[in-house]
Structures are given as C-alpha cells and as structure tokens.
Scaffold this motif. Structure first.
Motif, mmCIF file in Angstrom:
data_model
loop_
_atom_site.group_PDB
_atom_site.id
_atom_site.type_symbol
_atom_site.label_atom_id
_atom_site.label_comp_id
_atom_site.label_asym_id
_atom_site.label_seq_id
_atom_site.Cartn_x
_atom_site.Cartn_y
_atom_site.Cartn_z
ATOM 1 N N ALA A 159 3.598 13.258 10.618
ATOM 2 C CA ALA A 159 3.720 11.941 11.243
ATOM 3 C C ALA A 159 2.913 11.851 12.535
ATOM 4 O O ALA A 159 2.586 10.754 12.986
ATOM 5 C CB ALA A 159 5.187 11.626 11.526
ATOM 6 N N ALA A 160 2.608 13.000 13.117
ATOM 7 C CA ALA A 160 1.834 13.025 14.357
ATOM 8 C C ALA A 160 0.484 13.700 14.153
ATOM 9 O O ALA A 160 -0.132 14.174 15.118
ATOM 10 C CB ALA A 160 2.618 13.752 15.445
ATOM 11 N N ASP B 244 0.830 -1.204 0.000
ATOM 12 C CA ASP B 244 0.000 0.000 0.000
ATOM 13 C C ASP B 244 0.867 1.257 0.000
ATOM 14 O O ASP B 244 0.482 2.290 -0.547
ATOM 15 C CB ASP B 244 -0.926 0.022 1.219
ATOM 16 C CG ASP B 244 -2.038 -1.004 1.120
ATOM 17 O OD1 ASP B 244 -2.294 -1.503 -0.002
ATOM 18 O OD2 ASP B 244 -2.649 -1.332 2.155
ATOM 19 N N LEU B 245 2.025 1.159 0.609
ATOM 20 C CA LEU B 245 2.946 2.290 0.631
ATOM 21 C C LEU B 245 3.499 2.564 -0.766
ATOM 22 O O LEU B 245 3.727 3.716 -1.140
ATOM 23 C CB LEU B 245 4.078 2.010 1.621
ATOM 24 C CG LEU B 245 4.855 3.197 2.179
ATOM 25 C CD1 LEU B 245 3.949 4.268 2.752
ATOM 26 C CD2 LEU B 245 5.833 2.701 3.251
ATOM 27 N N PRO C 138 20.347 11.987 3.525
ATOM 28 C CA PRO C 138 20.063 12.455 4.887
ATOM 29 C C PRO C 138 18.936 11.673 5.544
ATOM 30 O O PRO C 138 19.006 11.359 6.741
ATOM 31 C CB PRO C 138 19.672 13.922 4.671
ATOM 32 C CG PRO C 138 20.388 14.325 3.424
ATOM 33 C CD PRO C 138 20.379 13.099 2.563
ATOM 34 N N GLU C 139 17.912 11.331 4.758
ATOM 35 C CA GLU C 139 16.771 10.600 5.337
ATOM 36 C C GLU C 139 17.189 9.217 5.821
ATOM 37 O O GLU C 139 16.808 8.805 6.928
ATOM 38 C CB GLU C 139 15.654 10.462 4.312
ATOM 39 C CG GLU C 139 14.939 11.746 3.978
ATOM 40 C CD GLU C 139 15.685 12.602 2.954
ATOM 41 O OE1 GLU C 139 15.329 13.773 2.791
ATOM 42 O OE2 GLU C 139 16.646 12.090 2.324
ATOM 43 N N THR C 140 17.945 8.486 4.998
ATOM 44 C CA THR C 140 18.326 7.133 5.410
ATOM 45 C C THR C 140 19.265 7.174 6.600
ATOM 46 O O THR C 140 19.182 6.312 7.485
ATOM 47 C CB THR C 140 18.978 6.371 4.245
ATOM 48 O OG1 THR C 140 20.115 7.086 3.769
ATOM 49 C CG2 THR C 140 18.009 6.156 3.104
ATOM 50 N N GLN C 141 20.153 8.147 6.646
ATOM 51 C CA GLN C 141 21.054 8.252 7.789
ATOM 52 C C GLN C 141 20.284 8.555 9.075
ATOM 53 O O GLN C 141 20.556 7.974 10.133
ATOM 54 C CB GLN C 141 22.098 9.332 7.534
ATOM 55 C CG GLN C 141 23.106 8.973 6.453
ATOM 56 C CD GLN C 141 24.224 9.975 6.367
ATOM 57 O OE1 GLN C 141 24.757 10.409 7.385
ATOM 58 N NE2 GLN C 141 24.604 10.357 5.162
ATOM 59 N N ARG D 260 10.125 10.004 3.976
ATOM 60 C CA ARG D 260 10.653 9.488 5.240
ATOM 61 C C ARG D 260 10.022 8.139 5.582
ATOM 62 O O ARG D 260 10.702 7.231 6.060
ATOM 63 C CB ARG D 260 10.397 10.509 6.349
ATOM 64 C CG ARG D 260 10.945 10.115 7.708
ATOM 65 C CD ARG D 260 10.890 11.276 8.664
ATOM 66 N NE ARG D 260 11.833 12.321 8.280
ATOM 67 C CZ ARG D 260 13.105 12.355 8.687
ATOM 68 N NH1 ARG D 260 13.577 11.418 9.478
ATOM 69 N NH2 ARG D 260 13.886 13.344 8.308
ATOM 70 N N ARG D 261 8.725 8.009 5.346
ATOM 71 C CA ARG D 261 8.064 6.727 5.630
ATOM 72 C C ARG D 261 8.647 5.610 4.781
ATOM 73 O O ARG D 261 8.816 4.474 5.257
ATOM 74 C CB ARG D 261 6.567 6.862 5.375
ATOM 75 C CG ARG D 261 5.849 7.717 6.404
ATOM 76 C CD ARG D 261 4.485 8.154 5.918
ATOM 77 N NE ARG D 261 3.621 7.035 5.633
ATOM 78 C CZ ARG D 261 2.605 7.071 4.787
ATOM 79 N NH1 ARG D 261 2.339 8.189 4.106
ATOM 80 N NH2 ARG D 261 1.866 6.010 4.585
ATOM 81 N N LEU D 262 8.932 5.899 3.540
ATOM 82 C CA LEU D 262 9.524 4.888 2.663
ATOM 83 C C LEU D 262 10.916 4.501 3.147
ATOM 84 O O LEU D 262 11.269 3.315 3.164
ATOM 85 C CB LEU D 262 9.592 5.419 1.230
ATOM 86 C CG LEU D 262 8.241 5.603 0.522
ATOM 87 C CD1 LEU D 262 8.399 6.488 -0.705
ATOM 88 C CD2 LEU D 262 7.647 4.251 0.132
#
Length: 978
Positions: free
Chosen positions: A583-584, A140-141, A534-537, A392-394
């Motif tokens: 996210a919140a 779904d993502l 940057p996101e993965t780190q 970021r979710r991915l």
C-alpha cells in the motif's frame, strides 16, 4: 423453426433499441475449426464426443476411493472435464496432473469460485462477496480483481470459472443469490459483472454469466426445489435480462443456465435448464449468443425432482446446452444422448458443433500445449502480498457510510471524549475493537446474541459514563445471510443507543438486515461493511478514526430506510491507516524476511531479549511486529502494546515537543539563554550560552554527572537526610520500595549542573544537562506541570494513551530494563532506568518517558507531517523544518536543534543511520536500545524499541551487530522503484 409470439415480441423490442456498439465475440470461437480441434475430432468415437460435453465433480479432500472413481470415469467414459469443489491447492494440482495424464483429450478444469479460490479451497484468499463489490465505485478495481482471480485459478491447473453472478437481486428474501449478487440496480450489476469478467478473461480464464435468465427475484433455493418466476416478458426483458445482454455484448465466453420455472418464457413448467424455448430460442437465437452454454449443477433438486438421472442430462442437451455440469450418472447420460441421436431428436452434426466449441475453449486456454502444473511454492504464489493487498483495497472501497450527522466520522477531539466500544453478537474481543484501540483509549464491552435482560441493563448503565459509543454488529457466520439472531432485549439496547447523538454503528452483516433493526437509521454514524471478516472489521475501525475514507454506495434498498445508491463520501488520511507494505510502494517479502532474519540473529546472539518494530510510510503503518520475550529468564512474550523505557528518545518526545510549542507562542527564544528562564543561572558560567548551542550539544557542557554517586559516603553508606525507608512529606520521591528520596534533592541536581565547569573547547559533545533542566524551563513559561503540558498539548489529543511518565500498568505490560547492582540493587521493572531521572521523580526531559511503538509513532508522524495529525495542527511546518535541519552545516556538528541527523564519515557514508537515509532525515537513539528515525523525503518513519540493557548495560552486542541501522537500511531496500 417457427417462433412463438413471446420471442417475436422480444425481437421487436430489440430492433427498436438505439444502435449499439458492435458485440464482442466470445474469445475462443476463433478456434472451433482449428487444426488442433480438427485433429482431436478425428480421434474421437461418437460416444467419446458425447463425453466431451460432460463435466463431473471432483474433490481434493475425499481420499483414494473418490480418486479411483474419477480415474475410472476418465479412462472408461472419456469425460471432457472436471469441476473441482472442496480441498486444498496442492492436492488439487497433484490430482489434476494425474487426471490429465490419464485423459485421452486434455480435461477442461472448472471451479465455482465467485469470490476467488477461498470459496472452495483451504488456505486461499476469499475476496468480498459480490454485494460488497456492488458498493465499489471504481470498476477498474473489479477488473483488477478479475485478473488476480484468473491468475490464481490458472495457477491451480483450472481454466473455467463459473462466475460472475449477474442476477439482479431485487428480492431481499432471496435465499440463494442475495449477497452473491452485485445488487438490485441492473446498470450497476451489468457494469460490475462486465468489469470482473473482462479481468478474468484477459487473464485467459473463461467465465460464465449466471444464472440465466435471472435468479434474483425468487424466495426459493434451486438447490432444494424449483423456483418459479411469474413476471411478464416485458419485465424480464427490461430488468432480469439486461445485465446478461450487456455482458454478452462485452464478449463473455459462457453463460450458465439456472433451474427456474418461468411461465412467461416457457409455459410447460420445465426448468429453464431443460427449456428449448429459453436456451435455444431466447439465448441463442434472439440474443445471438454463440459461446459456451453450461447447465447449473445437474444434481440440484430444482432439476432432478421428477427427472431420471441420465435422461435429465439428455433433455438438457436437447434444450441447447453445450456443457453438463455435475452429471451424476455419466454412462447413463451418454447412453441417453446416443439414443436421442439415433432417434433423430438431435443430429450428430449438432453434437459435433458443441464438441468443437468445447475443444476450442481447451485450445484457447492452452490445453493444446498442455504441461503439468508445478506444485512447488504454490501456496506462496497464490497468497502473494499483492493478492492480499487487493483484498484489503476491495474491503476499503466497499465501505458505505449511510449516516454521518455532524461529521461524527471521522472521530475528532480525542482529548475530550470518553469512548466505549460494544461488539454485539460475541463475547470475545473482536478485530474491530483491537483496531479501534490503535487510535484512542477505549473501554470495550461485548454482548452475546442471547444476552439476558440483566446483562443488557448492566451494560446500558455502564455506557451512560461515555461520551461516544462505537458499536459493531456482528454475524460471525461464514456467509452474510439475511438473518438476525439478536434477541429482543439486545435489539432494544441497539435502538436506545441509536437514538442518542453519541452513537456510531459499524454493520458487519447483510445490509438487508438493517430493515430488521428498529431505529438504527437514527444513529449519528452508520457504516455498512457487508460481511464479517478480519479485513472488514479492521478497515471499518480505520474509517471511523480517519485512517481511510469511504465512498461506497448501497447496492440494494433497505425497506424505507435507505435506497440503493445511498452513501456518503468521507475523506480519510488524517490518521494512520494500518495496512500492508504494498500500500506504500514497499515489498512485503523484503521487509518481513530480512527484518525477521536480523531480529532472530540479534536475539540468538543475546543482543536483546526482544523488540517492537514499527514502520510507516505515507502515514500508513505497513510493518508492526513484536519479537522475543521481556527478558532472557522469563517466558512473557513481547506484545505490540507493551511499553518500553524510551531513554534519550524522551528528549525529542517531551522537551523538544514542548519547546517547539513555546517557540511558536513566543515564550521560548532560541537566541535566549538559560538565565532568561531560570533565575538561578544568571550568575553561573552558563548564563549567556544561547539555546542554539545548547540544543546542538556544543554549549561546552559536561556529558553527564552520576548524581546517584553523590548520595553515598566514602564508607558506602548513604549520606544523612538523603533517603528514608518510608514515604513522607519530606521524602516523597520513590526510588524503590523502602527507599524514598528527600524532596529537595532535585534542586541539588540542578545546582550540580549549574556549578559544573564548562569544557574548554566549543565542540559537539552530547550532554543531558539541558534536557534535565527542560521541564523547569517549560514550567517557567506556563502554568502547567511538565507532564500536564505534554498531555494537554500533545499526547491526549493524539490519542497516544500509552505515552507518559511513571506508567501505571501491570508489570507484565512493561518491558524490564537492567538489573541495577550499583544504586537500587534490584531489577528495574516499571520505573525509569536512568538513575538521574528516577531521582527527579521519574519525570525529566532527558529520560523517563515510556510508550509502545504505536503511540509513539503518532507523535513522530506528526513531526513528519510538518506538525499536523488527525486533522489538528500541533506545530507549524516552518517550526519543524527549523528545528530538524542541521543547525551549523558548515561545522563538524551534524546535529539539529535537539534532534540527531545523519552523521557522515570521510567517505560520505552515514555512521548512525541507513546508508540511504536522506540528509533531510532526523531522529534519535536511546541508551536502553531505542532508535526512532523520520525521513521527509521518503515519508518514512522507523521505530525500534528494545531493552538491550537487560540484564546489564554492559551488553553492547546490539551496537556491534549494528542491528538497528541494518534494519533501517532494509526499509529503503524495500521501497519499490517507480
């Protein structure tokens, strides 16, 4: 036409398969005979119909000469479409609008954006490469990604994405597909590709599955040469063709044909792009595909080598392609195709059918009602908070944990670990390291790819002093290719570290590279992040400390070390995650624009030189910013890790933490009195006052005593035996350089409190008295000094490294407070602002604590969590509930036990918090400009750190502007209604 034995075999294999669900037709086919298509066909000359099959390359960063070239092709050759490459969104839209205006028939706009617009356009989002997406367990993502990519591409005026890649990458040495594939498992590839495709096409963006019939098992890049695949038909049908067949059933609109030499399918040796047996025989007839068939770029050497421009385009049309991508010589191509029609190598009817297909696509994407694309706000509309959050979710969902011996991840026991981090492949502090230090005190090291033997040995010796070594192996190249640049000395150090029980590795490279690093599979903890961004780190660091979890599965095998499908589930959510407001369930735009506006106003009005603001919801830090400068007279900007004097927030961060702990241990009784803990109070007027009254500030205590004034004589000089210019055993308490207080003076302060008169009326009057005494109360029930008790029971295990008394940091990391013209006669910088606290050696329960917002948040989030944080229980939930609820609800006293509560006026409006803060919320403020507030009903944490007293406490603008509570209300306004 007669069929070859190859296709008879394929057909026989297909009819013997179990019955499948009815195939979904490509969505645009319903328009092939529409009124609009009919009307356009009538206006086109034979050559103009051929031109509809041609798509040329366009760039939005190549200037006027290129623009004129494209306009000439549109005006003179009447081409059917453009594929855009490098540039920027605004320029691309402007150009596409101009090109559409010049075109007789609306142009079909395409882009090769496998991982989103960031693949081609500046300042746009690059989503994870498909190999990382292959690790995600939630299709779904992938669908959501498809819809978002479609939205962004359509926003830039385009209609067709040459994606997804459905090649099964079963060759680790593949130089061109590799990380662009969903992996080596055909079923996984088919599922992921189909989900991604459906999302895009549901977003009205046509897609093409590529690179037919399968480019995954080759070690040659078709951009530079013609790859050869030598597998037999049975293997090709069962493996390479499987994802194509599945995505065709799902209704994909297009297929892109690769430049491949596949003898089993066409023994002539021609590229598959030019192969009639492969395109017409296999794709159209055997697989029954009626959608749009597109060539791979016609400028690639895999097809141009030995083939004449124009002629090669004609051959591609004869083979069965509908759309020529990246035709180099358009007039020649049209001429050659016209010649083929005249020679009856292909009929005009066949050409017309393909033109109708192209026009049907144009109608399906809305070009029959074309309107220019608006450029205004395009960057904001492309890079929306939701789009950024999806990225970021991915990244989070792709994280794959391959080793987790003894549950090394998430890291526990922060108070017992000396932790080091090493970033291999760089000499700069990385985003990975910056995120790690949000959780704990960590010493950072860096080692370049070509580090010398001496550098490696030095680092190896240094790391012997640490209980845990967290390493990041970086690439820092744009694409995670299957390459390794680390030299042998560095690789040997990695091997040595991995052999120890205290090693965690985060791998920010292509997973195939793991097979080139000896011994890394022996590490206690190993996670793969697939690429270096940057996101993965950031998310990898959060996983290591339990901010988030992981359930990714390796999409490819890594030699004999790991197999496709490997991946351990790790639960997260035990500590903060650091993410975006969405996210919140909060609105980024509301938060950032309005908080920035309020802070800018406060700084312009000189209410405070700067501030730190942190907001967390659901244990997610979703806003964390530093504003302004340390003072009005310097240029040191506030950093997010600078520390502030917390003033009275010390009360709930020290005294109340300790007392709640002692309460649970049966060492502190709320019905008890000061006399129960401090013998010197047994005969005082305060001996029998219960702690219920003391902690709610209705014990009739005086508000405060200016203890420092009692050090002066009437003539303004200091009293005898009060201060000395040098420190000694009898004068150990440093007030400032050249001013040391007598060791007995803290006892005089306690005596002054003990002997002070009580107020006549029992009512709420805020007082510091008990909190000055609190350290002695705590020490009377423990064998520890007050700071030691707090560090051992709270700050150290929380990883709150900046929280403490008398900070030992460089002054540029400590935000200054007031210029004291009354007592110390100097600017206060690096020591506590409160005069009473400094006379107590900087350690008190009412003032004296320093912290940055991030570390203070750990303690406060623990309160909000009901006493738990990081997988450890610090306090019991019942204790927190007891101490943070209004103690005397039927009185005018709104306080809880030590904590402040919303204070309502006659109209029911809160006077000290956001209007929407719940009655269950609690917190405290501080004289230096601090406010912290927690709301269990919305799981909302708010921290505002400032130094409004700089340069003088007489500055009350922060109060008159109501900045802190105005910002507090913004948080509630930003909560999205569900």
């Amino acid at each position: 036409m007669s069929k070859s034995p190859i296709f008879l075999l394929l057909f026989a294999m297909m009819i013997n398969l179990p019955m499948q669900a009815q195939n979904t037709e490509p969505p645009f086919l319903k328009y092939t005979n529409s009124k609009w298509v009919d009307s356009v066909m009538k206006t086109l000359t034979p050559d103009e119909r051929i031109a509809q099959l041609i798509m040329v390359a366009a760039y939005s960063n190549r200037g006027e000469e290129h623009r004129q070239e494209i306009l000439k092709l549109i005006n003179e050759q009447k081409i059917g479409g453009l594929i855009f490459f490098q540039g920027d969104p605004e320029s691309q839209v402007k150009l596409m609008n101009e090109y559409q205006e010049a075109s007789k028939v609306p142009l079909l706009g395409a882009i090769d954006a496998e991982w989103g617009l960031g693949m081609r356009l500046d300042n746009t989002i690059s989503y994870p490469f498909q190999m990382a997406l292959g690790a995600i367990q939630d299709e779904d993502l992938l669908y959501e990604l498809g819809t978002e990519v479609a939205r962004q591409i359509r926003r830039t005026g385009l209609h067709l994405n040459f994606a997804p890649v459905v090649d099964v990458n079963n060759n680790p040495n593949n130089p061109v597909i590799n990380y662009r594939s969903f992996g080596e498992d055909k079923y996984n590839v088919a599922r992921k590709a189909t989900a991604y495709m459906r999302g895009m096409q549901d977003g009205q963006l046509l897609t093409t599955a590529k690179h037919f019939p399968g480019h995954g098992d080759t070690d040659t890049d078709s951009h530079y040469a013609l790859p050869q695949i030598n597998h037999p038909v049975v293997r090709l049908d069962s493996l390479e063709l499987y994802p194509f067949k599945e995505i065709l059933k799902a209704g994909i609109g297009g297929v892109m044909v690769a430049h491949l030499n596949i003898p089993a399918l066409d023994s002539t040796g021609v590229p598959s792009t030019l192969s009639k047996p492969i395109i017409t025989g296999l794709l159209k007839e055997e697989l029954g595909f009626e959608g749009l068939i597109v060539t791979d770029a016609m400028n690639m050497k895999g097809v141009t080598e030995g083939n004449e421009p124009g002629v090669v385009d004609k051959d591609a049309i004869l083979a069965g392609n509908d759309l020529l991508e990246f035709t180099v010589e358009v007039p020649k191509a049209i001429s050659e195709i016209r010649k083929a029609i005249n020679q009856r190598l292909i009929s005009q009817k066949e050409i017309d059918a393909r033109v109708r297909k192209i026009l049907a696509v144009k109608q399906w994407v809305g070009l029959n009602n074309y309107k220019p694309i608006e450029t205004k706000e395009i960057m904001r509309e492309l890079n929306t908070p939701e789009a950024i959050y999806l990225n970021r979710r991915l990244a989070e969902a792709s994280l794959t944990v391959l080793k987790n011996d003894n549950n090394t991840i998430p890291v526990q026991g922060l108070d017992s670990l000396r932790i080091a981090s090493v970033s291999f492949g760089t000499m700069k502090k990385t985003a990975f390291q910056e995120t790690l230090e949000l959780y704990a005190g960590i010493t950072h090291f860096n080692l370049p790819v070509n580090a010398s033997e001496i550098m490696v040995k030095t680092l190896q010796d240094q790391l012997q002093n640490y209980d845990l070594v967290i390493s990041g192996i970086h690439d820092f190249s744009k694409f995670p290719r299957n390459t390794l640049r680390l030299n042998e000395d560095v690789l040997q150090l990695i091997k040595d570290l991995a052999s120890k029980e205290n090693s965690i590795f985060a791998f920010f490279k292509n997973p195939y590279v793991l097979n080139k690093i000896d011994g890394i599979e022996d590490s206690a903890g190993l996670l793969v992040a697939y690429q270096d961004s940057p996101e993965t780190q950031e998310v990898a660091a959060q996983l290591i400390f339990g901010g988030i979890g992981a359930n990714g599965k390796l999409p490819v095998s890594v030699g004999e070390k790991f197999k496709a499908g490997d991946g351990l589930e790790v639960k997260g959510g035990i500590r903060f995650s650091y993410t975006v407001p969405e996210a919140a369930g909060m609105d980024s735009e509301i938060l950032h624009t309005r908080i920035d506006s309020l802070m800018n106003l406060a700084m312009e009005m000189k209410a405070t030189p700067g501030a730190q603001i942190l907001v967390a919801r659901d244990q997610k830090v979703i806003f964390h910013k530093a504003y302004g400068t340390h003072s009005y007279f310097d240029t040191i900007t506030v950093k997010k890790d600078d520390i502030y004097d917390l003033a009275s927030v010390t009360k709930i961060s020290t005294s109340m933490a300790a007392l709640m702990k002692l309460y649970e241990q049966g060492k502190f009784n709320l019905d008890g009195t000061l006399a129960d803990h401090l013998p010197s109070f047994r005969k005082s007027n305060k001996a029998n006052i219960p702690f219920y009254d003391i902690l709610t500030h209705q014990a009739r205590f005086q508000p405060w005593i200016p203890f420092w004034k009692d050090t002066f004589k009437k003539d303004g000089s200091y009293k005898r035996k009060t201060f000395k210019e040098t420190a000694s055993e009898n004068y150990p308490i440093k007030i400032k350089e050249g001013m040391y207080l007598h060791k007995d003076y803290p006892d005089k302060i306690v005596k002054a409190i003990r002997d002070s008169p009580l107020r006549e009326k029992k009512e709420y009057v805020y007082s510091d008295f008990f909190f000055i005494l609190a350290p002695r109360v705590v020490e009377s029930r423990t064998n520890l000094e007050f700071p030691e008790f707090l560090q051992e029971n709270f700050y150290d295990p929380l990883g709150a490294t900046s929280v403490g008394f008398n900070p030992q940091l460089p002054l540029y990391k400590i935000v200054p407070t007031e210029h004291d013209f009354l007592f110390r006669q100097q600017p206060i910088h690096g020591t506590v602002h409160d005069e009473g606290a400094i006379m107590l050696g900087g350690v008190s329960g009412h003032a004296g604590l320093f912290a940055n917002a991030n570390d203070l948040a750990k303690l406060l989030q623990m309160y909000l969590n009901g006493g738990e944080y990081g997988g450890r229980e610090y306090l019991e939930q019942e204790t927190l509930e007891k101490f943070t609820k209004t103690t005397f609800p039927d009185s005018e006293n709104h306080r809880a036990l030590g904590f402040d509560k919303p204070y309502y006026n006659d109209k029911g409006e809160s006077r000290n918090t956001a209007q929407d803060a719940s009655a269950a919320s609690f917190g405290h403020t501080g004289f230096t400009g601090i406010m912290v507030w927690m709301d269990p009903e919305t799981d909302l944490l708010y921290i505002f750190l400032s130094n409004r007293v700089n340069p003088t406490r007489d500055n009350h603008r922060l109060y008159s502007l109501n900045t802190r509570t105005e910002i507090h209300q913004v948080l509630y306004d930003a909560i999205k209604q569900e």
